[in-house]
Write a protein that holds these residues in place. Structure first.
Motif, short mmCIF file in Angstrom:
data_model
loop_
_atom_site.label_atom_id
_atom_site.label_comp_id
_atom_site.label_asym_id
_atom_site.label_seq_id
_atom_site.Cartn_x
_atom_site.Cartn_y
_atom_site.Cartn_z
N ILE A 52 -19.65 -9.73 -8.42
CA ILE A 52 -20.17 -10.77 -7.55
C ILE A 52 -21.47 -10.27 -6.94
CG2 ILE A 52 -19.76 -12.10 -5.45
CD1 ILE A 52 -16.74 -11.74 -6.00
N TYR A 53 -22.54 -11.02 -7.12
CA TYR A 53 -23.81 -10.68 -6.53
C TYR A 53 -24.03 -11.60 -5.34
CZ TYR A 53 -24.58 -8.14 -10.84
OH TYR A 53 -24.46 -7.27 -11.88
N ARG A 54 -24.21 -11.01 -4.18
CA ARG A 54 -24.42 -11.80 -2.98
C ARG A 54 -25.89 -12.18 -2.86
NH1 ARG A 54 -21.23 -7.62 0.97
NH2 ARG A 54 -19.25 -7.73 -0.10
N ASN A 55 -26.14 -13.34 -2.29
CA ASN A 55 -27.51 -13.74 -2.02
C ASN A 55 -28.07 -12.87 -0.90
OD1 ASN A 55 -27.53 -15.79 -3.91
ND2 ASN A 55 -26.72 -17.29 -2.46
N ARG A 56 -29.29 -12.43 -1.07
CA ARG A 56 -29.93 -11.58 -0.07
C ARG A 56 -31.09 -12.33 0.56
NH1 ARG A 56 -30.10 -6.82 -4.28
NH2 ARG A 56 -27.90 -6.34 -4.35
N LEU A 57 -31.09 -12.35 1.88
CA LEU A 57 -32.17 -13.01 2.61
C LEU A 57 -33.46 -12.21 2.50
CD1 LEU A 57 -30.60 -14.12 6.01
CD2 LEU A 57 -31.43 -15.58 4.20
N ASP A 58 -34.57 -12.90 2.54
CA ASP A 58 -35.87 -12.26 2.63
C ASP A 58 -36.21 -12.18 4.12
OD1 ASP A 58 -38.43 -11.33 2.49
OD2 ASP A 58 -39.24 -13.10 1.47
N HIS A 59 -35.86 -11.05 4.74
CA HIS A 59 -35.99 -10.93 6.19
C HIS A 59 -37.44 -10.90 6.66
CE1 HIS A 59 -31.73 -10.54 7.04
NE2 HIS A 59 -31.65 -9.76 5.98
#
Length: 177
Positions: A35-42
């Motif tokens: 499972i690949y989680r979505n990563r925010l562009d902080h």
């Protein structure tokens, strides 16, 4: 996937035989799907004030530090959704700024806690390698005396040549009482 089939004729298994059977059963289990989680562009999600509130540094300062260490922390490949140097840097800053556990900052970035620990270690090691560039003390007696006099003028402390911001070190009082 090839299955291993084991036929056991004797009903009384030794503990070694049971270990082998358990091992083979584990091999035959279906694998979990990754499972690949979505990563925010902080960098783009937060404005400058919100960014500072979360990471305790401005975007400009983070970019300057990142430019100095990017070649030391960058993954050699982008396969399997590799964590970018920016994400590693922000994860480490969030860990240091908040004092939270790795599982919490890992969730903030969208990675597992063990990966978060590896990222923090990698970034801190890269930053520590820059110490000779930014941390210097005088090598001569005159330079040390000037430092001591400067600290004495600021806070009337004797024989002080350096200070760490926000560090509390328990000492035994040199005074009487």
């Amino acid at each position: 996937m090839n299955e291993i089939i084991l036929y056991i004729s004797d009903s009384s298994l030794s503990s070694d035989d049971e270990d082998i059977v358990n091992f083979i059963e584990r091999l035959n289990r279906p694998r979990k799907k990754l499972i690949y989680r979505n990563r925010l562009d902080h960098f783009n999600t937060w404005d400058e004030i919100e960014f500072y509130n979360r990471f305790r540094l401005s975007k400009r300062v983070v970019n300057v530090i990142l430019a100095l260490i990017v070649d030391k922390i960058q993954s050699p490949t982008n396969r399997n959704h590799a964590i970018t140097p920016e994400q590693m840097m922000l994860l480490t800053l969030r860990f240091l700024a908040s004092g939270n556990m790795l599982i919490t900052v890992g969730d903030f970035i969208g990675i597992h806690k063990s990966t978060a620990g590896k990222c923090v270690w990698k970034v801190l090691k890269a930053i520590a390698m820059l110490r000779s560039k930014f941390l210097t003390f005088p090598n001569d007696v005159e330079g040390l005396n000037n430092l001591q006099q400067g600290f004495y003028k600021i806070a009337r402390f004797l024989k002080v040549i350096g200070a760490l911001d926000c560090s509390h070190v328990k000492i035994q009082s040199p005074g009487t009482s």
